[in-house]
Design a protein around this motif. Structure first.
Motif, PDB file in Angstrom:
ATOM      1  N   UNK A  49       1.893  91.982 -14.766  1.00  0.00           N
ATOM      2  CA  UNK A  49       2.942  91.187 -15.388  1.00  0.00           C
ATOM      3  C   UNK A  49       4.276  91.773 -14.947  1.00  0.00           C
ATOM      4  N   UNK A  50       4.962  91.031 -14.081  1.00  0.00           N
ATOM      5  CA  UNK A  50       6.239  91.478 -13.512  1.00  0.00           C
ATOM      6  C   UNK A  50       7.375  90.999 -14.408  1.00  0.00           C
ATOM      7  N   UNK A  51       8.072  91.945 -15.006  1.00  0.00           N
ATOM      8  CA  UNK A  51       9.150  91.631 -15.946  1.00  0.00           C
ATOM      9  C   UNK A  51      10.529  91.967 -15.370  1.00  0.00           C
ATOM     10  N   UNK A  52      10.607  92.096 -14.054  1.00  0.00           N
ATOM     11  CA  UNK A  52      11.862  92.476 -13.410  1.00  0.00           C
ATOM     12  C   UNK A  52      13.011  91.569 -13.819  1.00  0.00           C
ATOM     13  N   UNK A  53      12.747  90.270 -13.917  1.00  0.00           N
ATOM     14  CA  UNK A  53      13.800  89.310 -14.254  1.00  0.00           C
ATOM     15  C   UNK A  53      13.704  88.790 -15.684  1.00  0.00           C
ATOM     16  N   UNK A  54      12.916  89.454 -16.521  1.00  0.00           N
ATOM     17  CA  UNK A  54      12.827  89.088 -17.932  1.00  0.00           C
ATOM     18  C   UNK A  54      13.912  89.858 -18.672  1.00  0.00           C
ATOM     19  N   UNK A  55      14.841  89.126 -19.287  1.00  0.00           N
ATOM     20  CA  UNK A  55      16.003  89.774 -19.897  1.00  0.00           C
ATOM     21  C   UNK A  55      15.983  89.796 -21.414  1.00  0.00           C
ATOM     22  N   UNK A  56      15.055  89.044 -22.010  1.00  0.00           N
ATOM     23  CA  UNK A  56      15.001  88.982 -23.466  1.00  0.00           C
ATOM     24  C   UNK A  56      13.587  88.600 -23.880  1.00  0.00           C
ATOM     25  N   UNK A  57      13.125  89.202 -24.982  1.00  0.00           N
ATOM     26  CA  UNK A  57      11.835  88.809 -25.555  1.00  0.00           C
ATOM     27  C   UNK A  57      11.967  88.796 -27.072  1.00  0.00           C
ATOM     28  N   UNK A  58      11.536  87.701 -27.681  1.00  0.00           N
ATOM     29  CA  UNK A  58      11.588  87.568 -29.138  1.00  0.00           C
ATOM     30  C   UNK A  58      10.224  87.918 -29.724  1.00  0.00           C
ATOM     31  N   UNK A  59      10.135  87.802 -31.051  1.00  0.00           N
ATOM     32  CA  UNK A  59       8.845  88.070 -31.702  1.00  0.00           C
ATOM     33  C   UNK A  59       7.795  87.064 -31.246  1.00  0.00           C
ATOM     34  N   UNK A  60       8.192  85.822 -30.985  1.00  0.00           N
ATOM     35  CA  UNK A  60       7.239  84.827 -30.472  1.00  0.00           C
ATOM     36  C   UNK A  60       6.736  85.233 -29.092  1.00  0.00           C
ATOM     37  N   UNK A  61       7.624  85.739 -28.257  1.00  0.00           N
ATOM     38  CA  UNK A  61       7.239  86.222 -26.933  1.00  0.00           C
ATOM     39  C   UNK A  61       6.318  87.423 -27.025  1.00  0.00           C
ATOM     40  N   UNK A  62       6.605  88.311 -27.964  1.00  0.00           N
ATOM     41  CA  UNK A  62       5.734  89.470 -28.166  1.00  0.00           C
ATOM     42  C   UNK A  62       4.345  89.039 -28.608  1.00  0.00           C
ATOM     43  N   UNK A  63       4.290  87.994 -29.420  1.00  0.00           N
ATOM     44  CA  UNK A  63       3.001  87.466 -29.846  1.00  0.00           C
ATOM     45  C   UNK A  63       2.179  86.977 -28.670  1.00  0.00           C
ATOM     46  N   UNK A  64       2.835  86.318 -27.726  1.00  0.00           N
ATOM     47  CA  UNK A  64       2.152  85.847 -26.512  1.00  0.00           C
ATOM     48  C   UNK A  64       1.630  87.037 -25.714  1.00  0.00           C
ATOM     49  N   UNK A  65       2.458  88.050 -25.547  1.00  0.00           N
ATOM     50  CA  UNK A  65       2.054  89.248 -24.793  1.00  0.00           C
ATOM     51  C   UNK A  65       0.863  89.917 -25.472  1.00  0.00           C
ATOM     52  N   UNK A  66       0.940  90.106 -26.781  1.00  0.00           N
ATOM     53  CA  UNK A  66      -0.149  90.774 -27.502  1.00  0.00           C
ATOM     54  C   UNK A  66      -1.440  89.965 -27.452  1.00  0.00           C
TER      55      UNK A  66
END
Length: 125
Positions: A49-66
Motif C-alpha cells: 500500500x503506497x501512501x506517498x501521495x496520501x495526505x489525509x486519513x479520517x476515521x472512516x479511512x482508518x476503518x477501511x485500512x483496518x
C-alpha cells in the motif's frame, strides 16, 4: 479538497495499491473497492500500500485500512506500507498501528522486502 484516487497495479510479484489525496468518509468506498480487488488478486500473497501521495486519513479511512489488514491476515497475505507522510505516521502512531504494520520508506525498499519474502520491516513509523 484534493481529489482521491486508488490505483491497483501489479509490480513484479506484488499487488500494489497507490492511495493519493484524502481518504475520508466520501472516498472510503473507493479505497475499499481498490483494496478488496488487490486482496482478491494478490498472486504471491503480498500487498503493498503506497501512501506517498496520501495526505489525509479520517476515521472512516482508518476503518477501511483496518478491515483490509484483517482480510489480509485471514488470507495469509503479507502487507507492507510505504511512503507514509508525517501526518499519517502520527495518526498511525497515536493508534498504535506501527506495532502491527510493516513499513518501508520507499516503494523500491518495500518491493525488495516483499519479493524476498523476508517478512521484516526496515522502518517502523
Amino acid at each position: 479538497m484534493e481529489r482521491f484516487t486508488a490505483e491497483v497495479n501489479q509490480v513484479e510479484n506484488v499487488v500494489m495499491v497507490r492511495l493519493s489525496g484524502e481518504l475520508d468518509a466520501n472516498t472510503a468506498v473507493s479505497a475499499d473497492d481498490a483494496l478488496q480487488e488487490a486482496i482478491a488478486t494478490a498472486p504471491s500473497k503480498a500487498l503493498l500500500i503506497d501512501c506517498t501521495d496520501l495526505h489525509y486519513i479520517s476515521s472512516a479511512g482508518l476503518g477501511v485500512i483496518l478491515s483490509s489488514l484483517h482480510a489480509c491476515k485471514q488470507n495469509n497475505i503479507q502487507v507492507m506500507f510505504c511512503g507514509l507522510q508525517p501526518k499519517i505516521i502520527n495518526v498511525f502512531s497515536i493508534l498504535g498501528l506501527q506495532k502491527i504494520i510493516d513499513t518501508a520508506p520507499t516503494e523500491a525498499d518495500a518491493l525488495k522486502l516483499l519479493n524476498n519474502d523476508s517478512g521484516t520491516s526496515i522502518d517502523k513509523p
